[in-house]
Scaffold this active site. Structure first.
Site, PDB file in Angstrom:
ATOM      1  N   LYS A  14      -0.151  -0.126  -4.479  1.00  0.00           N
ATOM      2  CA  LYS A  14      -1.129  -1.109  -4.938  1.00  0.00           C
ATOM      3  C   LYS A  14      -2.520  -0.519  -5.042  1.00  0.00           C
ATOM      4  CE  LYS A  14      -2.492  -5.207  -6.065  1.00  0.00           C
ATOM      5  NZ  LYS A  14      -2.242  -5.528  -7.475  1.00  0.00           N
TER       6      LYS A  14
ATOM      7  N   TRP B 208       2.889   6.174   1.652  1.00  0.00           N
ATOM      8  CA  TRP B 208       3.122   6.536   0.253  1.00  0.00           C
ATOM      9  C   TRP B 208       2.793   8.010   0.182  1.00  0.00           C
ATOM     10  CZ3 TRP B 208       0.277   8.093  -4.162  1.00  0.00           C
ATOM     11  CH2 TRP B 208       0.897   7.856  -5.398  1.00  0.00           C
TER      12      TRP B 208
ATOM     13  N   HIS C 283       0.978   6.080 -39.321  1.00  0.00           N
ATOM     14  CA  HIS C 283       0.488   7.470 -39.322  1.00  0.00           C
ATOM     15  C   HIS C 283       1.357   8.381 -38.461  1.00  0.00           C
ATOM     16  CE1 HIS C 283      -3.011   6.417 -41.663  1.00  0.00           C
ATOM     17  NE2 HIS C 283      -3.181   5.361 -40.876  1.00  0.00           N
TER      18      HIS C 283
ATOM     19  N   LYS D  96       2.466  -3.435 -18.175  1.00  0.00           N
ATOM     20  CA  LYS D  96       3.206  -4.325 -17.268  1.00  0.00           C
ATOM     21  C   LYS D  96       4.702  -4.068 -17.400  1.00  0.00           C
ATOM     22  CE  LYS D  96       0.872  -5.403 -15.022  1.00  0.00           C
ATOM     23  NZ  LYS D  96      -0.562  -5.200 -15.060  1.00  0.00           N
TER      24      LYS D  96
ATOM     25  N   GLU E 219       5.733  -0.620 -15.811  1.00  0.00           N
ATOM     26  CA  GLU E 219       5.694  -0.438 -14.359  1.00  0.00           C
ATOM     27  C   GLU E 219       6.726  -1.262 -13.618  1.00  0.00           C
ATOM     28  OE1 GLU E 219       1.863  -1.323 -12.597  1.00  0.00           O
ATOM     29  OE2 GLU E 219       1.498  -2.888 -14.055  1.00  0.00           O
TER      30      GLU E 219
ATOM     31  N   ASN F  85      -4.489   7.468   6.666  1.00  0.00           N
ATOM     32  CA  ASN F  85      -4.443   7.091   5.258  1.00  0.00           C
ATOM     33  C   ASN F  85      -5.478   7.943   4.553  1.00  0.00           C
ATOM     34  OD1 ASN F  85      -4.383   5.794   2.791  1.00  0.00           O
ATOM     35  ND2 ASN F  85      -5.600   4.053   3.486  1.00  0.00           N
ATOM     36  N   GLY F  86      -5.095   8.597   3.444  1.00  0.00           N
ATOM     37  CA  GLY F  86      -6.040   9.435   2.708  1.00  0.00           C
ATOM     38  C   GLY F  86      -5.545  10.859   2.627  1.00  0.00           C
TER      39      GLY F  86
ATOM     40  N   ARG G 170       0.817  -1.212   0.000  1.00  0.00           N
ATOM     41  CA  ARG G 170       0.000   0.000   0.000  1.00  0.00           C
ATOM     42  C   ARG G 170       0.856   1.271   0.000  1.00  0.00           C
ATOM     43  NH1 ARG G 170      -5.247  -0.624   1.118  1.00  0.00           N
ATOM     44  NH2 ARG G 170      -5.377   1.564   1.666  1.00  0.00           N
TER      45      ARG G 170
HETATM   46  C1  F6R Z   1      -1.225  -1.998 -12.869  1.00  0.00           C
HETATM   47  C2  F6R Z   1      -2.168  -1.776 -11.806  1.00  0.00           C
HETATM   48  C3  F6R Z   1      -2.954  -0.511 -11.812  1.00  0.00           C
HETATM   49  C4  F6R Z   1      -4.378  -0.774 -11.302  1.00  0.00           C
HETATM   50  C5  F6R Z   1      -5.147   0.541 -11.157  1.00  0.00           C
HETATM   51  C6  F6R Z   1      -6.562   0.292 -10.683  1.00  0.00           C
HETATM   52  O1  F6R Z   1      -0.620  -3.244 -12.739  1.00  0.00           O
HETATM   53  O2  F6R Z   1      -2.316  -2.573 -10.916  1.00  0.00           O
HETATM   54  O3  F6R Z   1      -2.985   0.069 -13.081  1.00  0.00           O
HETATM   55  O4  F6R Z   1      -5.024  -1.630 -12.198  1.00  0.00           O
HETATM   56  O5  F6R Z   1      -4.494   1.372 -10.245  1.00  0.00           O
HETATM   57  O6  F6R Z   1      -6.578  -0.383  -9.471  1.00  0.00           O
HETATM   58  P1  F6R Z   1      -7.840  -1.175  -8.980  1.00  0.00           P
HETATM   59  O7  F6R Z   1      -8.076  -2.307  -9.918  1.00  0.00           O
HETATM   60  O8  F6R Z   1      -7.517  -1.624  -7.602  1.00  0.00           O
HETATM   61  O9  F6R Z   1      -8.988  -0.193  -9.026  1.00  0.00           O
END
Ligand code: F6R
Length: 608
Positions: free
Chosen positions: A603, A74, A504, A485, A488, A100-101, A27
């Protein structure tokens, strides 16, 4: 975007909190901290960087107590420095807060507190809470918390301890997740379930606006209207083993390997193969679907890419018009959504703020809302009118893999179900589709058996800085996911394009050795894809194709071919994405990157 763990009981709070934070590092992991109350004093230790730095420090400088809160951060307000890390103290060191937030009105609150003489030590919005609670406390903790909530605006999950109340852990939530774990002579708070699995499987999921006081033997909760409430006790089915690496080096590779099993479970749960019925009656009924004139799929990132496949499947199979939109854009686009719309929200975590806010907008306009999410009790699952759980199990690796394939599979099943309700699919067609999808888990197992070629190909990526992912039709939608993928977890800049669009403009970038991953699985579009490969090859691009063994022209024109088993075109995305996930994973490993925690990513993205 951060992880919170709190403990009150008879055990060692530090141990519980550090173990819990380790499970929540997905997180956020740019700093971590812990506060423990011992006798009358709250001691805080915080460190910037990963949790291991805090752990190492505490091993050499132990602290102990039976009440504490911890946090893994984060950064959103202020750099990830030690002073900005949580927990935060009030000036007299008696109140300590983890958060958190984002507190939206923190500047205004801070100004008022400074005028009253409070001094701030950090740049965070969270420190405001510590001082504000302190200023509101007049001997009754619940009163102070209630008044605090009335003054703050934004998204938050909070854990608060106060040395005047040595037997209490306070908590509240609004838009950011928080759960309470129920133990024997001990209770817990956490942002997410894995943090607590070692200690308890019984949890309350707090609702928005809930706040309360926890002691080692009691949980006193109030709802948004200040009524004393009893929240349901949920029993978590996940084992700790499921939530940890299970023998793999990283969560990402573990989760890639879990895909056959999780897809199989979804099929078992949703499809009755005796009569080929699809168990979605609870989700939407025939008369409800008949009222729907348009479908919107709304999501972010990987979930958005799954939505793009979903759009394709619903349009092709159920012949319903669908628009897939990025949640953060959708919300501000004054969308054509009304009570005749079905809005489908896809979210692994169920906590992505952009998606939550887009859902609110749709509800305001009277649309029917359906969530496809992986987390039972998450905000999105609770706010939506209907829910499909992907049941992929906990996804810990920051890069989404098994949640994505489960989302796509659920869309496929939903498309067939809608087609059935609309009576636009014959039983033979339906049977064929369901028999083909039944083979997918085993076909993925085959794909996962021999990884040598993928590992070799990842060596090629080790030395490149740019690349392309292209495809036509459904292949383009998978190319988007493959490229994301790679970006990231390997930090290589890759761009995904519809193959026909290259000429194009973007083809100007092609030069000797630049890798292009070409997805070629759509029968009708194969010839065109082969032409694209030739165009690229003649300009020096290194071609990595993803196709099945029947497509000999593709294979002959490629430098490397990652073969996938043959399936029907509409299901090919469930197979072709697997080598792309693996390619990203092994490239990341080759480059020595922390694949489960790539830089700048978290995440669960609970800020706008
Ligand atoms: C990429 C990834 C992100 C999530 C996005 C949405 O691997 O995990 O792009 O897909 O942040 O997250 P969720 O699905 O939790 O709403």
């Amino acid at each position: 975007m951060c992880g919170i763990v709190g403990y009150i009981g008879e055990g060692d709070a530090k141990e519980v909190i550090l173990e819990g934070l380790e499970k929540l590092e997905y997180r956020g992991y740019d700093s971590a901290g812990i506060a423990i109350l011992k006798d009358d004093v709250i001691q805080i230790v915080k460190k910037s960087g990963k949790l291991s730095i805090l752990n190492d420090y505490l091993e050499k400088n132990p602290i102990s107590g039976n009440l504490g809160i911890g946090h893994t951060r984060w950064a959103t307000h202020g750099a990830p420095t030690e002073s900005n890390s949580h927990p935060h103290y009030s000036e007299d060191r008696k109140v300590v807060v983890v958060h958190n937030g984002i507190i939206e009105n923190y500047q205004q609150l801070k100004k008022g507190l400074i005028e009253k003489g409070y001094k701030f030590e950090s740049e965070t919005d969270t420190e405001v809470i510590a001082h504000l609670y302190h200023s509101l406390y007049k001997g009754n903790s619940i009163e102070a918390l209630k008044n605090l909530i009335q003054l703050i605006r934004g998204s938050y999950a909070l854990g608060i301890i106060h040395s005047d109340n040595k037997d209490e852990l306070l908590c509240c939530r609004n838009e950011s997740p928080l759960i309470i774990g129920i133990g024997e002579n001990e209770n817990f708070i956490a942002s997410d379930v894995p943090a607590l699995l070692k200690y308890t499987k019984k949890v309350h999921f707090l609702e928005n606006g809930d706040y309360g006081k926890i002691t080692k033997s009691n949980i006193e909760l109030y709802d948004i209207n200040n009524n004393l409430v009893e929240r349901e006790v949920n029993t978590i089915e996940w084992t700790l083993e499921q939530a940890t690496k299970g023998g793999y080096e990283h969560f990402m590779i573990k989760e890639i390997h879990e895909q056959p099993e999780t897809l199989r479970q979804t099929l078992e749960r949703v499809v009755n193969y005796h009569d080929y019925s699809i168990n979605f009656e609870e989700i939407i009924k025939k008369d409800e679907l008949e009222k729907i004139e348009n479908i919107h799929i709304i999501a972010c990132g990987t979930a958005y890419h799954a939505g793009l496949q979903g759009e394709y499947m619903i349009e092709k199979i159920a012949k319903l018009p669908v628009a897939t939109e990025i949640a953060s854009e959708f919300r501000y686009s004054n969308p054509f959504v009304d009570k005749k719309s079905l809005c489908i929200f896809v979210s692994q975590s169920g906590e992505t703020l952009d998606t939550i806010l887009a859902m609110k907008e749709c509800k305001k306009r009277g649309a029917m809302t359906l969530a496809i999410t992986n987390v039972v009790g998450s905000t999105i699952s609770r706010d939506a009118d209907k829910v499909i759980y992907t049941m992929a199990g906990p996804e810990i690796g920051v890069a989404s893999t098994k949640a994505y394939t489960n989302q796509v599979l659920n869309f496929f099943l939903l498309a067939i179900y809608f087609a059935e309700l609309k009576e636009c699919i014959s039983s033979d067609e339906k049977k064929l589709l369901l028999e083909e999808v039944k083979k997918i888990p085993q076909q993925i197992e085959v794909l996962l058996e021999d990884l040598e070629l993928i590992k070799e190909t990842s060596e090629y990526f080790k030395n490149v800085t740019n690349g392309f992912y292209i495809g036509r039709g459904l292949d383009y939608k998978v190319a988007l996911e493959g490229s994301l993928k790679m970006k990231e977890v390997s930090y290589i800049h890759t761009e995904s394009l519809p193959a026909g669009e290259l000429k194009h403009g973007t083809i100007a970038l092609i030069e000797e050795g630049l890798p292009t991953v070409v997805l070629c699985t759509q029968t009708e579009l194969l010839e065109k894809s082969v032409s694209n490969i030739r165009e690229l090859k003649s300009r020096g691009s290194y071609i990595i194709s993803v196709t099945n063994e029947e497509n000999t022209e593709v294979i002959a024109n490629s430098d490397v071919t990652l073969l996938i088993p043959k399936t029907i075109d509409i299901l090919s995305g469930l197979l072709s994405v697997i080598p792309l996930q693996l390619l990203a994973y092994y490239t990341s490993l080759n480059k020595g990157i922390d694949v489960d925690k790539p830089r700048n990513l978290a995440k669960s993205v609970t800020v706008e």
